[in-house]
Scaffold this active site. Structure first.
Site, PDB file in Angstrom:
ATOM      1  N   ASN A 181       0.895  -1.118  -0.379  1.00 27.74           N
ATOM      2  CA  ASN A 181       0.071   0.027  -0.311  1.00 27.74           C
ATOM      3  C   ASN A 181       1.137   1.510  -0.459  1.00 27.74           C
ATOM      4  O   ASN A 181       1.959   1.709   0.807  1.00 27.74           O
ATOM      5  CB  ASN A 181      -0.825  -0.002   1.191  1.00 27.74           C
ATOM      6  CG  ASN A 181      -1.957   1.126   1.496  1.00 27.74           C
ATOM      7  OD1 ASN A 181      -1.898   2.065   0.365  1.00 27.74           O
ATOM      8  ND2 ASN A 181      -2.546   1.300   2.957  1.00 27.74           N
TER       9      ASN A 181
ATOM     10  N   LYS B 260       0.201   4.558  -0.225  1.00 27.72           N
ATOM     11  CA  LYS B 260      -0.724   5.316   0.204  1.00 27.72           C
ATOM     12  C   LYS B 260      -0.223   6.899  -0.736  1.00 27.72           C
ATOM     13  O   LYS B 260      -0.168   6.811  -1.612  1.00 27.72           O
ATOM     14  CB  LYS B 260      -0.463   5.299   1.327  1.00 27.72           C
ATOM     15  CG  LYS B 260      -0.283   4.330   2.436  1.00 27.72           C
ATOM     16  CD  LYS B 260       0.409   4.327   3.691  1.00 27.72           C
ATOM     17  CE  LYS B 260      -0.576   3.576   4.831  1.00 27.72           C
ATOM     18  NZ  LYS B 260      -0.186   3.080   6.019  1.00 27.72           N
TER      19      LYS B 260
ATOM     20  N   HIS C 166      -9.872   0.979   4.774  1.00 25.91           N
ATOM     21  CA  HIS C 166      -8.877   1.311   5.317  1.00 25.91           C
ATOM     22  C   HIS C 166      -8.854   1.653   6.405  1.00 25.91           C
ATOM     23  O   HIS C 166      -9.123   3.020   6.065  1.00 25.91           O
ATOM     24  CB  HIS C 166      -7.363   2.041   4.472  1.00 25.91           C
ATOM     25  CG  HIS C 166      -5.692   1.742   5.171  1.00 25.91           C
ATOM     26  ND1 HIS C 166      -5.720   2.547   6.402  1.00 25.91           N
ATOM     27  CD2 HIS C 166      -5.150   1.100   4.895  1.00 25.91           C
ATOM     28  CE1 HIS C 166      -4.279   2.246   6.403  1.00 25.91           C
ATOM     29  NE2 HIS C 166      -3.609   1.197   5.653  1.00 25.91           N
TER      30      HIS C 166
ATOM     31  N   GLU D 161      -6.811   4.651   7.744  1.00 27.72           N
ATOM     32  CA  GLU D 161      -6.699   6.308   7.370  1.00 27.72           C
ATOM     33  C   GLU D 161      -7.663   6.684   6.802  1.00 27.72           C
ATOM     34  O   GLU D 161      -8.125   7.880   7.408  1.00 27.72           O
ATOM     35  CB  GLU D 161      -5.497   6.532   6.864  1.00 27.72           C
ATOM     36  CG  GLU D 161      -4.166   5.588   7.647  1.00 27.72           C
ATOM     37  CD  GLU D 161      -3.321   5.568   6.788  1.00 27.72           C
ATOM     38  OE1 GLU D 161      -2.937   5.654   5.273  1.00 27.72           O
ATOM     39  OE2 GLU D 161      -2.476   5.099   7.603  1.00 27.72           O
TER      40      GLU D 161
ATOM     41  N   GLU E 284      -5.647  -5.247  10.685  1.00 24.59           N
ATOM     42  CA  GLU E 284      -4.415  -3.986  10.801  1.00 24.59           C
ATOM     43  C   GLU E 284      -4.983  -3.224  12.091  1.00 24.59           C
ATOM     44  O   GLU E 284      -6.004  -2.857  11.959  1.00 24.59           O
ATOM     45  CB  GLU E 284      -4.576  -3.102   9.446  1.00 24.59           C
ATOM     46  CG  GLU E 284      -4.361  -3.991   8.302  1.00 24.59           C
ATOM     47  CD  GLU E 284      -3.299  -2.986   7.190  1.00 24.59           C
ATOM     48  OE1 GLU E 284      -2.366  -2.280   7.067  1.00 24.59           O
ATOM     49  OE2 GLU E 284      -4.559  -2.122   6.639  1.00 24.59           O
TER      50      GLU E 284
ATOM     51  N   GLY F 272       2.662   2.181  11.077  1.00 27.42           N
ATOM     52  CA  GLY F 272       3.445   3.419  10.935  1.00 27.42           C
ATOM     53  C   GLY F 272       4.168   3.223  11.514  1.00 27.42           C
ATOM     54  O   GLY F 272       3.897   4.349  12.337  1.00 27.42           O
TER      55      GLY F 272
ATOM     56  N   SER G  97       3.150  -2.492  10.370  1.00 27.46           N
ATOM     57  CA  SER G  97       4.523  -2.049  10.486  1.00 27.46           C
ATOM     58  C   SER G  97       4.958  -3.621  10.079  1.00 27.46           C
ATOM     59  O   SER G  97       6.303  -4.118  11.080  1.00 27.46           O
ATOM     60  CB  SER G  97       5.107  -2.206  11.948  1.00 27.46           C
ATOM     61  OG  SER G  97       4.632  -0.336  12.327  1.00 27.46           O
TER      62      SER G  97
END
Ligand code: PGA
Length: 278
Positions: free
Chosen positions: A35, A37, A120, A122, A189, A195, A234
């Site tokens: 991904n 991003k 996702h 985010e 996730e 991250g 991560s």
């Protein structure tokens, strides 16, 4: 032993054999998804594909670039004969219309996408609801894209011991009225792992993946055994090998470490190695 007992035992043995076969079939082709991003340029991507050596890899490898890069990257991948498939990071749930800034499933197909990340964290944080995620999942499936449906608990939910409740709710909402399970992909996730450099341990991830496997079984029965469940948060070249060893971790969704060919390659290799040991 009477005939009915014998039949019962035979049926049990048959069921166990079936489950083992399914588990092995599942292990066969790990799915490694990058991904990207809001990162990368066409130039960097070309360099990335030139550096990636997938000649002997047996895994399914997918990259999900930002929208404007999808088309040029599709062309570059064809020219370089990269053994990589293309995915998008999001899409709208309607076919077309007055939706400024949005992209339809048909547009994604036209530029060569086969996968799309949906829900996702985010995007959930930016306001995407379970209802919207469900509509997107249905639209992707109806138009032949594999939806990679992301679920995961926040740091607070994790600390409060609410992981399972949150995951169950997110999965059941995303798959409401979805009858056919053969093209679904789930990515677990945990938000606290994305991250942060603080991946879930393989044991933590496997426990949640087993729970997800059970939810999918309750929804779709035996055929759910082949639904890939990816871990994300991560993942890097150092921890991928231990994650790959777990029975219910069928691949990974990788953010930061998918931006460099060398780290992405070592993650792909970890899953390959595990597959040849299986
Ligand atoms: P990360 O991101 O690998 O950088 O933690 C994963 C993701 O957001 O999909």
């Amino acid at each position: 032993m009477d005939v009915s007992e014998e039949r019962h035992i035979a049926a049990m043995v048959e069921q166990i054999v079936k489950e083992v076969m399914h588990a092995r079939a599942r292990k066969k082709t790990p799915l490694i998804v990058g991904n990207w991003k809001m990162n990368m340029t066409v130039e960097k991507a070309v360099h990335f594909f030139e550096s990636l050596d997938l000649k002997n890899e047996k895994n399914d490898v997918v990259v999900c670039p930002p929208y404007p890069l999808l088309y040029p990257i599709n062309i570059a991948m064809q020219q370089l004969e990269a053994k990589v498939q293309l995915g998008a990071q999001n899409m709208h749930w309607e076919d077309h219309g007055a939706h400024t800034g949005e992209v339809s499933v048909q547009m994604l197909r036209e530029v060569g996408c086969q996968y799309v990340i949906i829900g996702h964290s985010e995007r959930r944080i930016a306001g995407e609801s379970n209802e919207v995620i469900q509509k997107k999942v249905k639209q992707a499936l109806a138009n032949g894209l594999y939806p990679i449906i992301c679920v995961g608990e926040s740091s607070d939910e994790f600390k409060q011991g609410r992981t399972k409740r949150v995951i169950k709710q997110q999965i059941e909402a995303a798959l409401k009225d979805v009858k056919e399970s053969s093209s679904i992909i789930i990515a677990y996730e945990p938000v606290w792992a994305i991250g942060t450099g603080k991946s879930a341990t393989p044991e933590q991830a496997e426990a949640v993946h087993q729970f997800i496997r059970q939810i999918l079984h309750d929804l779709y029965g035996q055929s759910s055994a082949t639904i890939p469940i990816l871990y994300g948060g991560s993942v890097n070249g150092d921890n991928a090998g231990n994650l790959a060893e777990k029975d219910n971790i069928d691949g990974v969704l990788v953010g930061g470490a998918s931006l460099e060919a060398s780290s992405f390659q070592s993650i792909i290799r970890s899953f390959n190695k595990e597959m040849s040991n299986a």
